[in-house]
Design an enzyme around this catalytic site. Sequence first.
Site, PDB file in Angstrom:
ATOM      1  N   ARG A 195     -15.311   2.700  -1.151  1.00 53.67           N
ATOM      2  CA  ARG A 195     -15.251   1.187  -0.515  1.00 53.67           C
ATOM      3  C   ARG A 195     -14.995   1.201   0.868  1.00 53.67           C
ATOM      4  NH1 ARG A 195      -9.558  -2.025  -1.717  1.00 53.67           N
ATOM      5  NH2 ARG A 195      -8.705  -0.595  -0.177  1.00 53.67           N
ATOM      6  N   GLU A 238     -11.936  -9.781  -5.347  1.00 50.48           N
ATOM      7  CA  GLU A 238     -10.403  -9.884  -5.219  1.00 50.48           C
ATOM      8  C   GLU A 238      -9.871 -11.378  -4.334  1.00 50.48           C
ATOM      9  OE1 GLU A 238      -9.431  -6.695  -2.787  1.00 50.48           O
ATOM     10  OE2 GLU A 238     -11.070  -6.713  -1.655  1.00 50.48           O
ATOM     11  N   HIS A 287       0.971  -1.085   0.002  1.00 54.30           N
ATOM     12  CA  HIS A 287       0.078   0.028   0.154  1.00 54.30           C
ATOM     13  C   HIS A 287       0.700   1.338  -0.108  1.00 54.30           C
ATOM     14  CE1 HIS A 287      -3.445  -2.640   0.632  1.00 54.30           C
ATOM     15  NE2 HIS A 287      -3.998  -1.924   0.108  1.00 54.30           N
ATOM     16  N   ASN A 313      -4.834  -6.566  -7.270  1.00 56.71           N
ATOM     17  CA  ASN A 313      -3.773  -6.598  -6.195  1.00 56.71           C
ATOM     18  C   ASN A 313      -3.986  -7.881  -5.340  1.00 56.71           C
ATOM     19  OD1 ASN A 313      -3.037  -4.302  -7.386  1.00 56.71           O
ATOM     20  ND2 ASN A 313      -3.922  -3.146  -5.740  1.00 56.71           N
ATOM     21  N   ASP A 314      -5.018  -8.036  -4.602  1.00 59.75           N
ATOM     22  CA  ASP A 314      -5.395  -9.114  -3.786  1.00 59.75           C
ATOM     23  C   ASP A 314      -5.688 -10.372  -4.707  1.00 59.75           C
ATOM     24  OD1 ASP A 314      -4.771  -8.427  -1.014  1.00 59.75           O
ATOM     25  OD2 ASP A 314      -6.420  -7.045  -1.181  1.00 59.75           O
ATOM     26  N   ARG A 324     -10.173   4.540  -1.023  1.00 56.42           N
ATOM     27  CA  ARG A 324      -9.674   3.709  -0.089  1.00 56.42           C
ATOM     28  C   ARG A 324     -10.258   4.140   1.311  1.00 56.42           C
ATOM     29  NH1 ARG A 324      -5.575   2.224  -4.158  1.00 56.42           N
ATOM     30  NH2 ARG A 324      -5.600  -0.044  -4.317  1.00 56.42           N
TER      31      ARG A 324
HETATM   32  C1  PEP Z   1      -6.712  -4.875  -4.816  1.00 59.89           C
HETATM   33  O1  PEP Z   1      -6.747  -5.501  -3.853  1.00 59.89           O
HETATM   34  O2  PEP Z   1      -6.554  -5.070  -5.871  1.00 59.89           O
HETATM   35  C2  PEP Z   1      -7.413  -3.410  -4.351  1.00 59.89           C
HETATM   36  C3  PEP Z   1      -7.722  -2.482  -5.337  1.00 59.89           C
HETATM   37  O3  PEP Z   1      -7.459  -3.178  -3.111  1.00 59.89           O
HETATM   38  P1  PEP Z   1      -6.049  -2.964  -2.183  1.00 59.89           P
HETATM   39  O4  PEP Z   1      -4.901  -2.721  -3.243  1.00 59.89           O
HETATM   40  O5  PEP Z   1      -6.373  -1.536  -1.268  1.00 59.89           O
HETATM   41  O6  PEP Z   1      -6.215  -3.896  -1.438  1.00 59.89           O
HETATM   42 MG    MG Z   2      -7.578  -5.346  -2.125  1.00 55.19          MG
END
Ligand code: PEP
Ligand code: MG
Length: 555
Positions: free
Chosen positions: A348, A446, A205, A469-470, A312
């Site tokens: 979110r 995700e 992050h 990402n997740d 976020r």
């Molecule tokens: C993700 O997981 O792709 C996402 C957008 O959320 P974050 O990166 O905040 O976990």
């Molecule tokens: Mg995420």
Amino acid sequence: MTGKEVLGMEVSEKKVSGKKFLGKTVYSGSTMGKVMVLRNHQEPIRRTKVEDAEQEIGRVHGALEDAKQQLAELYEKAVKEVGESSAAIFEVHQMMLEDDDYLDAIFQVIRTEMVNAEYAVAVTGDNFAGMFAAMDDEYMQARAADVKDISSRLIRILSGQGGADFAAMEPSIIVADDLSPSETVQMDKKKILAFVTVHGSTNSHTAILARMMNIPALIGVPLNLDEIQTGMTAIVDGAAGEVIFEPTESQCSEAEEKIRMEQEKLRLLQGLKGKKNETKDGRTIHIYANIGSVSDVGYVLENDAGGIGLFRSEFLYLGRDDFPTEEEQFQAYKQVVQTMGQKKVIIRTLDIGADKQADYFELGKEDNPALGYRAIRICLKQPEIFKTQLRALLRAAAYGNLSIMYPMIISVEEVKQIYAIVEEVEQELKRDEIPYRVPEQGVMIETPAAVMISDELAELVDFFSIGTNDLTQYTLAIDRQNQRLEDFYNPHHKAILRMIKMVVENAHKCGKWAGICGELGADTALTEEFVNMGVDELSVAPPMVLKVREKVRAM
Ligand code: PEP
Ligand code: MG
């Protein structure tokens, strides 16, 4: 490459001047400026014998004055940004620095043990924190964290780190061992020229924040932080993944030329403002932006994004001592939707946990925090936290084009539980005659589980936003925080691309839309593929909006 080996050379202990250190690029872009080193707060505080106790006590008095000055500046900044009630903590800290018991205890340790000021402050801080924590009164217990905080501030000043004084700092290149999202979120973005860290991963992050801020950032740079001093000059070349400390004249003029050329490229991109995200054969896609705070909205408008695809909201909870109130959140969300006018703003709900930690949540230590108590799981288990946020969101929705999105969903039952809580909140607002609107609600896709049941989820929700990402972390079983796994991390993995296709198809079958808000959405090597898959929206870091638009228009 070892910590001391750079481009095949041994770095002499103190000489870093003019040498190139290579790291991994998180965000490209070049810059040149003064360095500010944030030293690792985990570093053990050394106990050293001193000859002159009064001299050490004099150092403590000097540090007290500096600390009070820092706190006064932080108070002023916080009043403007988060309001008087949240800023009050900095006033409390100023008062604590004048507490006779605390100060006498520090002086006593120095005089009786003939030790350095840093050690005396650390010992006293720990003792007082322990004493407060053992008290019955809840208010006094909460002061334990404050006494630790003021002690750390004094230690940072005494040891010449001055790390937390972001309010007073000049625009600087931040050099650190690693940075947590809560540290990063407290920094004044206008004062950061670049991030350079020894550790960290491209998908953390902190890296995401750097991209959002349009700040050149390098991770995994093999630096010995003892050799780098605050106040040195450095050049960061994000594209080359390179940092040079105390550059030579010719290195400086080369960097100046590069910075000038980058600015020229950016100027050309500005020509795309106001243009459609349309391919040559007339297909269009929404390009929205990701943000982490109210102050990021300026970047969204500046870069001509069509909306906000991911706010976020958990960043509102980081870098503070207590939960943001309903009113604080309502004001923040309302300000964002009002500033965006008719444009869509997808907020979110709280995605705290894993690398995004706030002590007051008292989440406790987990062996696998990324697979742990986080995001929607906290909200469903502690509905009082969730309801406060939902009340703020439903109230703010009355003022603009707001949508709500839920993170880390793995089942249909979770969505049903969420809807039941939303219904409760709605009834309460109705009963209290508070203006509100129940807006469009979607889920993040995700987890592999959400992908596999996306046909069922699509029937329940208004939209999907794919968190690559997740999704990549959980599909490839690769911890997104683990720097050692960077070489195994392939965001273009076929499995991920097939999953995205499947999710989009399932959404469309139910007449719903699907976007991507993970970092992959900004990967221009994939833009064409995403458009061809029928992805309806890409939500990217604000500085990437025009680059993705350029790609779409070239299709
Ligand atoms: C993700 O997981 O792709 C996402 C957008 O959320 P974050 O990166 O905040 O976990
Ligand atoms: Mg995420």
